[in-house]
Design a protein around this motif. Structure first.
Motif, PDB file in Angstrom:
ATOM      1  N   SER A 112      15.413  51.197  40.475  1.00 38.21           N
ATOM      2  CA  SER A 112      15.928  52.518  40.817  1.00 38.21           C
ATOM      3  C   SER A 112      17.153  52.465  41.733  1.00 38.21           C
ATOM      4  O   SER A 112      17.853  53.442  41.875  1.00 38.21           O
ATOM      5  N   GLU A 113      17.415  51.317  42.369  1.00 42.07           N
ATOM      6  CA  GLU A 113      18.606  51.250  43.203  1.00 42.07           C
ATOM      7  C   GLU A 113      19.840  51.090  42.323  1.00 42.07           C
ATOM      8  O   GLU A 113      19.742  50.746  41.162  1.00 42.07           O
ATOM      9  N   GLU A 114      20.986  51.344  42.873  1.00 37.56           N
ATOM     10  CA  GLU A 114      22.201  51.294  42.064  1.00 37.56           C
ATOM     11  C   GLU A 114      22.648  49.857  41.810  1.00 37.56           C
ATOM     12  O   GLU A 114      22.604  49.012  42.696  1.00 37.56           O
ATOM     13  N   TYR A 115      23.065  49.641  40.604  1.00 40.48           N
ATOM     14  CA  TYR A 115      23.644  48.378  40.182  1.00 40.48           C
ATOM     15  C   TYR A 115      25.078  48.646  39.746  1.00 40.48           C
ATOM     16  O   TYR A 115      25.464  49.781  39.498  1.00 40.48           O
ATOM     17  N   LEU A 116      25.850  47.582  39.652  1.00 39.12           N
ATOM     18  CA  LEU A 116      27.199  47.657  39.123  1.00 39.12           C
ATOM     19  C   LEU A 116      27.256  46.895  37.811  1.00 39.12           C
ATOM     20  O   LEU A 116      26.573  45.878  37.651  1.00 39.12           O
ATOM     21  N   GLU A 117      28.049  47.392  36.891  1.00 33.53           N
ATOM     22  CA  GLU A 117      28.373  46.617  35.703  1.00 33.53           C
ATOM     23  C   GLU A 117      29.823  46.201  35.848  1.00 33.53           C
ATOM     24  O   GLU A 117      30.725  47.050  35.876  1.00 33.53           O
ATOM     25  N   ILE A 118      30.038  44.899  35.973  1.00 31.04           N
ATOM     26  CA  ILE A 118      31.365  44.328  36.174  1.00 31.04           C
ATOM     27  C   ILE A 118      31.834  43.762  34.843  1.00 31.04           C
ATOM     28  O   ILE A 118      31.150  42.922  34.249  1.00 31.04           O
ATOM     29  N   SER A 119      32.986  44.209  34.362  1.00 27.74           N
ATOM     30  CA  SER A 119      33.563  43.674  33.127  1.00 27.74           C
ATOM     31  C   SER A 119      34.764  42.822  33.487  1.00 27.74           C
ATOM     32  O   SER A 119      35.561  43.189  34.360  1.00 27.74           O
ATOM     33  N   ILE A 120      34.872  41.665  32.815  1.00 26.21           N
ATOM     34  CA  ILE A 120      35.998  40.768  33.073  1.00 26.21           C
ATOM     35  C   ILE A 120      36.653  40.353  31.767  1.00 26.21           C
ATOM     36  O   ILE A 120      36.055  40.435  30.701  1.00 26.21           O
ATOM     37  N   ASN A 121      37.876  39.909  31.890  1.00 28.60           N
ATOM     38  CA  ASN A 121      38.634  39.361  30.770  1.00 28.60           C
ATOM     39  C   ASN A 121      39.081  37.971  31.185  1.00 28.60           C
ATOM     40  O   ASN A 121      39.775  37.813  32.180  1.00 28.60           O
ATOM     41  N   GLU A 122      38.650  36.978  30.421  1.00 27.17           N
ATOM     42  CA  GLU A 122      39.032  35.586  30.666  1.00 27.17           C
ATOM     43  C   GLU A 122      39.809  35.104  29.449  1.00 27.17           C
ATOM     44  O   GLU A 122      39.249  34.593  28.494  1.00 27.17           O
ATOM     45  N   GLY A 123      41.126  35.320  29.484  1.00 28.56           N
ATOM     46  CA  GLY A 123      41.936  35.008  28.313  1.00 28.56           C
ATOM     47  C   GLY A 123      41.546  35.911  27.169  1.00 28.56           C
ATOM     48  O   GLY A 123      41.623  37.129  27.273  1.00 28.56           O
ATOM     49  N   ASN A 124      41.083  35.332  26.064  1.00 25.64           N
ATOM     50  CA  ASN A 124      40.641  36.116  24.902  1.00 25.64           C
ATOM     51  C   ASN A 124      39.172  36.482  24.963  1.00 25.64           C
ATOM     52  O   ASN A 124      38.673  37.170  24.091  1.00 25.64           O
ATOM     53  N   LYS A 153      35.821  38.244  26.665  1.00 29.96           N
ATOM     54  CA  LYS A 153      35.387  39.325  27.542  1.00 29.96           C
ATOM     55  C   LYS A 153      33.909  39.130  27.860  1.00 29.96           C
ATOM     56  O   LYS A 153      33.139  38.732  26.998  1.00 29.96           O
ATOM     57  N   SER A 154      33.529  39.394  29.106  1.00 32.29           N
ATOM     58  CA  SER A 154      32.137  39.282  29.537  1.00 32.29           C
ATOM     59  C   SER A 154      31.825  40.426  30.474  1.00 32.29           C
ATOM     60  O   SER A 154      32.726  41.063  31.016  1.00 32.29           O
ATOM     61  N   SER A 155      30.538  40.632  30.703  1.00 29.24           N
ATOM     62  CA  SER A 155      30.137  41.621  31.699  1.00 29.24           C
ATOM     63  C   SER A 155      28.882  41.132  32.401  1.00 29.24           C
ATOM     64  O   SER A 155      28.190  40.230  31.927  1.00 29.24           O
ATOM     65  N   LEU A 156      28.613  41.750  33.523  1.00 28.60           N
ATOM     66  CA  LEU A 156      27.521  41.352  34.380  1.00 28.60           C
ATOM     67  C   LEU A 156      26.967  42.587  35.062  1.00 28.60           C
ATOM     68  O   LEU A 156      27.745  43.411  35.559  1.00 28.60           O
ATOM     69  N   GLN A 157      25.653  42.755  35.055  1.00 34.24           N
ATOM     70  CA  GLN A 157      25.030  43.808  35.860  1.00 34.24           C
ATOM     71  C   GLN A 157      24.440  43.137  37.089  1.00 34.24           C
ATOM     72  O   GLN A 157      23.708  42.150  36.976  1.00 34.24           O
ATOM     73  N   ILE A 158      24.778  43.679  38.252  1.00 36.43           N
ATOM     74  CA  ILE A 158      24.399  43.047  39.507  1.00 36.43           C
ATOM     75  C   ILE A 158      24.199  44.121  40.571  1.00 36.43           C
ATOM     76  O   ILE A 158      24.863  45.159  40.528  1.00 36.43           O
TER      77      ILE A 158
END
Length: 115
Positions: free
Chosen positions: A13-25, A27-32
């Motif tokens: 229930s606490e807030e998380y962030l979804e971080i999106s990144i671009n590493e050259g070609n 793309k990835s994301s992370l929920q933290i």
């Protein structure tokens, strides 16, 4: 290693962030969670910061610290299913190729600086 949290079914229930990144070609994301530490590159140094301090354009360490992923988007996630907090001997681990820490920030941003 061991786990501080390991529950794939819990609705967090606490807030998380979804971080999106671009590493050259690639793309990835992370929920933290907001207070988990991530590693960014600043002037050729590796610096650990709370995920809540990230900004668009920051360089996250990825791919075993050999390259940088540029933060392209940061979104609030109001709820997420599953909570995992592994502890490793080094305090580092990779999630979706992004270097994160098993440590969390225990101070607010305002507490980092002395007057």
């Amino acid at each position: 290693y061991a786990f501080g949290h390991y529950d794939p079914t819990i609705l967090v229930s606490e807030e998380y962030l979804e971080i999106s990144i671009n590493e050259g070609n690639k793309k990835s994301s992370l929920q933290i969670s907001n207070n988990h530490m991530v590693f960014i590159r600043q002037k050729n140094n590796r610096v650990a910061v709370p995920a809540s301090d990230l900004q668009i354009g920051d360089q996250l360490l990825v791919n075993n610290n050999n390259t940088n992923g540029i933060v392209t988007d940061i979104r609030q996630v109001k709820s997420a299913r599953g909570a995992y907090a592994p502890f490793t001997p080094s305090g580092k681990l990779y999630v979706n190729d992004i270097m994160v820490s098993s440590y969390v920030a225990i101070l607010n941003n305002d507490d980092y600086y002395l007057p």
